[in-house]
Design a protein around this motif. Structure first.
Motif, PDB file in Angstrom:
ATOM      1  N   MET A   1       0.844  -1.196   0.000  1.00  0.00           N
ATOM      2  CA  MET A   1       0.000   0.000   0.000  1.00  0.00           C
ATOM      3  C   MET A   1       0.883   1.251   0.000  1.00  0.00           C
ATOM      4  O   MET A   1       1.870   1.314   0.730  1.00  0.00           O
ATOM      5  CB  MET A   1      -0.907   0.014   1.232  1.00  0.00           C
ATOM      6  CG  MET A   1      -1.884   1.187   1.253  1.00  0.00           C
ATOM      7  SD  MET A   1      -2.993   1.153   2.675  1.00  0.00           S
ATOM      8  CE  MET A   1      -1.842   1.535   3.995  1.00  0.00           C
ATOM      9  N   ILE A   2       0.529   2.214  -0.825  1.00  0.00           N
ATOM     10  CA  ILE A   2       1.267   3.467  -0.900  1.00  0.00           C
ATOM     11  C   ILE A   2       0.854   4.371   0.254  1.00  0.00           C
ATOM     12  O   ILE A   2      -0.336   4.614   0.474  1.00  0.00           O
ATOM     13  CB  ILE A   2       1.004   4.177  -2.248  1.00  0.00           C
ATOM     14  CG1 ILE A   2       1.479   3.304  -3.412  1.00  0.00           C
ATOM     15  CG2 ILE A   2       1.709   5.529  -2.268  1.00  0.00           C
ATOM     16  CD1 ILE A   2       1.161   3.877  -4.770  1.00  0.00           C
ATOM     17  N   VAL A   3       1.839   4.850   0.995  1.00  0.00           N
ATOM     18  CA  VAL A   3       1.570   5.778   2.099  1.00  0.00           C
ATOM     19  C   VAL A   3       1.669   7.203   1.563  1.00  0.00           C
ATOM     20  O   VAL A   3       2.725   7.627   1.084  1.00  0.00           O
ATOM     21  CB  VAL A   3       2.566   5.577   3.251  1.00  0.00           C
ATOM     22  CG1 VAL A   3       2.289   6.601   4.361  1.00  0.00           C
ATOM     23  CG2 VAL A   3       2.469   4.156   3.789  1.00  0.00           C
ATOM     24  N   VAL A   4       0.584   7.929   1.633  1.00  0.00           N
ATOM     25  CA  VAL A   4       0.534   9.308   1.142  1.00  0.00           C
ATOM     26  C   VAL A   4       0.737  10.260   2.306  1.00  0.00           C
ATOM     27  O   VAL A   4       0.000  10.206   3.298  1.00  0.00           O
ATOM     28  CB  VAL A   4      -0.804   9.596   0.447  1.00  0.00           C
ATOM     29  CG1 VAL A   4      -0.836  11.045  -0.027  1.00  0.00           C
ATOM     30  CG2 VAL A   4      -1.022   8.652  -0.728  1.00  0.00           C
ATOM     31  N   LYS A   5       1.748  11.102   2.199  1.00  0.00           N
ATOM     32  CA  LYS A   5       2.018  12.070   3.254  1.00  0.00           C
ATOM     33  C   LYS A   5       1.245  13.362   2.995  1.00  0.00           C
ATOM     34  O   LYS A   5       1.041  13.754   1.846  1.00  0.00           O
ATOM     35  CB  LYS A   5       3.513  12.379   3.329  1.00  0.00           C
ATOM     36  CG  LYS A   5       4.366  11.181   3.746  1.00  0.00           C
ATOM     37  CD  LYS A   5       5.833  11.584   3.843  1.00  0.00           C
ATOM     38  CE  LYS A   5       6.677  10.405   4.295  1.00  0.00           C
ATOM     39  NZ  LYS A   5       8.123  10.770   4.404  1.00  0.00           N
ATOM     40  N   SER A   6       0.820  13.971   4.046  1.00  0.00           N
ATOM     41  CA  SER A   6       0.110  15.247   3.923  1.00  0.00           C
ATOM     42  C   SER A   6       0.534  16.178   5.044  1.00  0.00           C
ATOM     43  O   SER A   6       1.032  15.741   6.080  1.00  0.00           O
ATOM     44  CB  SER A   6      -1.404  15.035   3.955  1.00  0.00           C
ATOM     45  OG  SER A   6      -1.801  14.475   5.197  1.00  0.00           O
ATOM     46  N   ILE A   7       0.344  17.460   4.807  1.00  0.00           N
ATOM     47  CA  ILE A   7       0.672  18.486   5.790  1.00  0.00           C
ATOM     48  C   ILE A   7      -0.564  19.338   6.022  1.00  0.00           C
ATOM     49  O   ILE A   7      -1.211  19.782   5.065  1.00  0.00           O
ATOM     50  CB  ILE A   7       1.829  19.385   5.298  1.00  0.00           C
ATOM     51  CG1 ILE A   7       3.093  18.554   5.080  1.00  0.00           C
ATOM     52  CG2 ILE A   7       2.103  20.504   6.298  1.00  0.00           C
ATOM     53  CD1 ILE A   7       4.224  19.330   4.440  1.00  0.00           C
ATOM     54  N   THR A   8      -0.901  19.562   7.255  1.00  0.00           N
ATOM     55  CA  THR A   8      -2.040  20.414   7.594  1.00  0.00           C
ATOM     56  C   THR A   8      -1.529  21.784   8.020  1.00  0.00           C
ATOM     57  O   THR A   8      -0.694  21.894   8.914  1.00  0.00           O
ATOM     58  CB  THR A   8      -2.866  19.795   8.734  1.00  0.00           C
ATOM     59  OG1 THR A   8      -3.348  18.514   8.332  1.00  0.00           O
ATOM     60  CG2 THR A   8      -4.043  20.694   9.084  1.00  0.00           C
ATOM     61  N   LYS A   9      -2.015  22.822   7.335  1.00  0.00           N
ATOM     62  CA  LYS A   9      -1.624  24.196   7.665  1.00  0.00           C
ATOM     63  C   LYS A   9      -2.875  25.054   7.735  1.00  0.00           C
ATOM     64  O   LYS A   9      -3.858  24.811   7.041  1.00  0.00           O
ATOM     65  CB  LYS A   9      -0.666  24.753   6.621  1.00  0.00           C
ATOM     66  CG  LYS A   9       0.718  24.119   6.646  1.00  0.00           C
ATOM     67  CD  LYS A   9       1.756  25.073   6.092  1.00  0.00           C
ATOM     68  CE  LYS A   9       3.151  24.532   6.367  1.00  0.00           C
ATOM     69  NZ  LYS A   9       4.108  25.609   6.532  1.00  0.00           N
TER      70      LYS A   9
END
Length: 212
Positions: A1-9
């Motif tokens: 499974m591909i782990v998608v990184k995200s940033i919350t701003k």
């Protein structure tokens, strides 16, 4: 499974537009600068107030370079007041004492031809330039001014292309990759908008009209 990184701003939406929100915009820019990964700010200013507020808020932090871009010499700015009357605005280029004060405080003042200002040919319009302004205006009326401040700083050689820089006007602030005007739309080296710090939620037009 591909782990998608995200940033919350966080992003701030103003309930109006124009100079009434300048101090809040400055405060948000200063807060973003405190993260430590940005050392340049390009602010478009008609009368120098935005650059003054920014420099005062950053007092003691000489590592932050502020570029104050303004209208070219000889261009008049007219503001339409709430009652419909028009009033001439004295622009920064006609205030040598204020320019001297800004430069003494380490602010780089840039006054010259604006990248999105069309050449005057009677009876014609440059729809390419107008399309850029209208497109950026779909997001915020002040966005094209902040973008032009970055382009002007790069065009005159004061700011290197490819830098991470905050571009701001009175009510809009974004984090962008800097570029020259000629390469603005280059797929690798052009302007890239990375983050929005603040903008008006609704655009009604602030009544400011550049005049020749």
């Amino acid at each position: 499974m591909i782990v998608v990184k995200s940033i919350t701003k966080s992003m701030v939406y103003f309930d109006g537009e124009g100079r009434d929100y300048l101090q809040q915009t400055v405060d948000l820019v200063v807060n973003r600068l405190r993260e430590g990964d940005i050392r340049h700010v390009a602010v478009f200013t008609a009368e120098g107030e935005g650059a003054e507020l920014l420099r005062n808020a950053l007092a003691g932090d000489t590592a932050i370079q502020i570029f104050a871009a303004t209208f070219p010499p000889g261009q008049k700015i007219v503001k339409r007041e709430p009652g419909g009357n028009k009033k001439d605005i004295e622009t920064l280029v006609s205030m040598p004492e204020k320019i001297n004060k800004l430069e003494a405080d380490g602010v780089c003042v840039i006054a010259g031809g604006m990248p999105f200002q069309e050449i005057i040919v009677p009876g014609t319009n440059d729809f390419r330039i107008q399309t850029i302004i209208w497109t950026l205006g779909l997001i915020s009326e002040g966005l094209h001014l902040g973008v032009q401040a970055v382009l002007m700083a790069c065009d005159c050689g004061k700011l290197a292309a490819g830098e991470k820089v905050i571009a701001m006007s009175a009510d809009t602030a974004v984090v962008v990759q800097s570029s020259t005007s000629r390469l603005m739309f280059h797929p690798r080296d052009g302007i890239r908008i990375h983050e929005f710090l603040c903008k008006p939620m609704y655009q009604k037009g602030n009544g400011a009209e550049p005049q020749q």
